[in-house]
Design an enzyme around this catalytic site. Sequence first.
Site, mmCIF file in Angstrom:
data_model
loop_
_atom_site.group_PDB
_atom_site.id
_atom_site.type_symbol
_atom_site.label_atom_id
_atom_site.label_comp_id
_atom_site.label_asym_id
_atom_site.label_seq_id
_atom_site.Cartn_x
_atom_site.Cartn_y
_atom_site.Cartn_z
ATOM 1 N N HIS A 291 2.246 8.690 -1.876
ATOM 2 C CA HIS A 291 0.981 8.082 -2.291
ATOM 3 C C HIS A 291 0.267 8.871 -3.395
ATOM 4 O O HIS A 291 -0.181 8.302 -4.381
ATOM 5 C CB HIS A 291 0.032 7.936 -1.104
ATOM 6 C CG HIS A 291 0.657 7.323 0.118
ATOM 7 N ND1 HIS A 291 1.545 6.271 0.050
ATOM 8 C CD2 HIS A 291 0.528 7.610 1.436
ATOM 9 C CE1 HIS A 291 1.910 5.930 1.277
ATOM 10 N NE2 HIS A 291 1.315 6.736 2.135
ATOM 11 N N ASP B 17 5.442 1.579 -0.867
ATOM 12 C CA ASP B 17 4.416 2.617 -0.836
ATOM 13 C C ASP B 17 3.131 1.807 -0.747
ATOM 14 O O ASP B 17 2.690 1.227 -1.738
ATOM 15 C CB ASP B 17 4.441 3.457 -2.118
ATOM 16 C CG ASP B 17 3.406 4.567 -2.056
ATOM 17 O OD1 ASP B 17 2.296 4.305 -1.551
ATOM 18 O OD2 ASP B 17 3.697 5.683 -2.502
ATOM 19 N N HIS B 18 2.543 1.753 0.441
ATOM 20 C CA HIS B 18 1.467 0.763 0.608
ATOM 21 C C HIS B 18 0.262 1.070 -0.276
ATOM 22 O O HIS B 18 -0.560 0.202 -0.515
ATOM 23 C CB HIS B 18 1.090 0.588 2.082
ATOM 24 C CG HIS B 18 0.261 1.686 2.652
ATOM 25 N ND1 HIS B 18 0.788 2.896 3.006
ATOM 26 C CD2 HIS B 18 -1.063 1.771 2.914
ATOM 27 C CE1 HIS B 18 -0.184 3.669 3.480
ATOM 28 N NE2 HIS B 18 -1.327 3.000 3.427
HETATM 29 C C1 BG6 Z 1 0.732 6.654 5.784
HETATM 30 C C2 BG6 Z 1 0.878 7.969 6.487
HETATM 31 O O1 BG6 Z 1 1.723 6.501 4.802
HETATM 32 O O2 BG6 Z 1 -0.551 6.579 5.180
HETATM 33 C C3 BG6 Z 1 -0.231 8.163 7.516
HETATM 34 O O3 BG6 Z 1 2.133 8.030 7.138
HETATM 35 C C4 BG6 Z 1 -1.572 7.980 6.872
HETATM 36 O O4 BG6 Z 1 -0.140 9.440 8.108
HETATM 37 C C5 BG6 Z 1 -1.623 6.666 6.093
HETATM 38 O O5 BG6 Z 1 -2.543 7.963 7.904
HETATM 39 C C6 BG6 Z 1 -2.911 6.557 5.304
HETATM 40 O O6 BG6 Z 1 -3.008 5.265 4.799
HETATM 41 P P1 BG6 Z 1 -4.407 4.609 4.471
HETATM 42 O O7 BG6 Z 1 -4.076 3.294 3.873
HETATM 43 O O8 BG6 Z 1 -5.149 4.519 5.761
HETATM 44 O O9 BG6 Z 1 -5.080 5.564 3.535
#
Ligand code: BG6
Length: 493
Positions: free
Chosen positions: A243, A180-181
Amino acid sequence: MIQSETPASLIMIFGATGDLAKRKLYPSLYHLFQRKKLAKHFAVIGVARRPWSDEILRNHVKDSVLTSIPDAERIDEFISHFYYQAHDVADSASYIELKNLATKLDQNYSLQGNRVFYLAMAPEFFGTIAEHLKKDGLTDTEGFHRLVIEKPFGHDLESAIELNKQIRNVFSENDVYRIDHYLGKEMVQNIEVIRFANAIFEPLWNNRFISNIQITSSEMLGVEERGGYYEKSGALRDMVQNHLLQMVALLAMEPPIKLNPKEIRSEKVKVLRALRPIKDTEVPNYFVRGQYGPAEIDGKRISGYREELNVNPDSNTDTYVAGKLMIDNFRWAGVPFYIRTGKRMTAKSTKIIIQFKDVPMNLYYNSDEKLAPNLLVIHIQPEEGITLHLNAKNTGQTMETTPVKLSFSTNDIAGYNTPEAYEKLLHDCLRGDATNFTHWDEVALSWQFVDKVSQVWESHKASFPNYEAGSMGPKEADQLLEQDGFFWWPVTN
Ligand code: BG6
């Protein structure tokens, strides 16, 4: 066991020709290499369907690194560690070729049989690949074997259970690293430190002093070329299940008895278990969905979601979600956690706003105005930092109050170069630290919670589109807070 030094390892990236590898994984690996956080002994096998050679992959990796780091030093040395293997995910013969290459690299680079399998590709293949890795002998070495999986982990609870079964036939839970980045983001990791390393917050961190918590993760972009995937997902599955619920868990959990993955996860799981389940008929009281329609911004026409590539012109998919979560435990009873996320909103911003209760008696009415509540704002992105909103005396011969802000911003610290989330997560995985990856129990509970909402939404057609591209979402999302006497704090200041 978590290792302080990164051990020698062979990293196999499935989906090596794809977008994620190019945009995130190669630059992150390079950063680790440059910062000497990769072991001297490492090799990478890029695995994908296309008939590429080592040389094509190496040039591709070089381009991807130079795009984000134009002055990358030792780039040729870095790419010399990359090898390419054309692959058919469903064919054992392919895995045997891969195994032979892996064995050779193991010897040439003294990798001690340590292997990381990174699945950066379409989720429908996760289970098949895991099964083949075992069946075709890629996990038959002395060292560790870790599986890194990108989201989505399933589409709902049922499919996630199925996928988990397939994976767990091969890898133990301790060796599965579900990405989960958001958990790799600097300020998401900082939530825990702000809470547990400061004496001033924790005593106030409960329903006696906090009135509500707001989490916004807004994006300006639309679905771009991901319409095909997004049609089956929507914002609820794409952002909330993972997230946003992860951030809720970090904000609401009890202090763990130790800072190890097991203890932290067990506290997060308790929060997810305490989420108040929502009955079908109650969904509209707790959740609002939206879909962006066309708009004109700065003289340019922006398409509505239904006009995007690979999107059904009559689509019922949510590109926006706002929700009110209640955590039914002693600490949080009565405190709403409001969350919202969407595509094509006014700003790209992720912020957490903790609103404290009003002082018991206000001595300082400024004419008709009420005292502003104290807010603690955690800026996740694009700015990184925290701001505490207080009231202070207006200077001069007056006892009027004025709002002031105490701010800390990592962006202001010279040389404070926040590593990319993927860089931290790759480094953690190589060292065996699973703290910032999602455990199966968290995944299962999150699906269980959001499934209720998606089932109701899927069986009732929404009157979409209901917000204009470039706005902060549908008005029903404002009413969600207004009915409780609150409002969304702006995310742009
Ligand atoms: C991803 C989603 O997990 O997170 C995308 O699949 C989204 O749709 C992205 O744009 C958002 O990540 P960040 O790091 O740009 O907030």
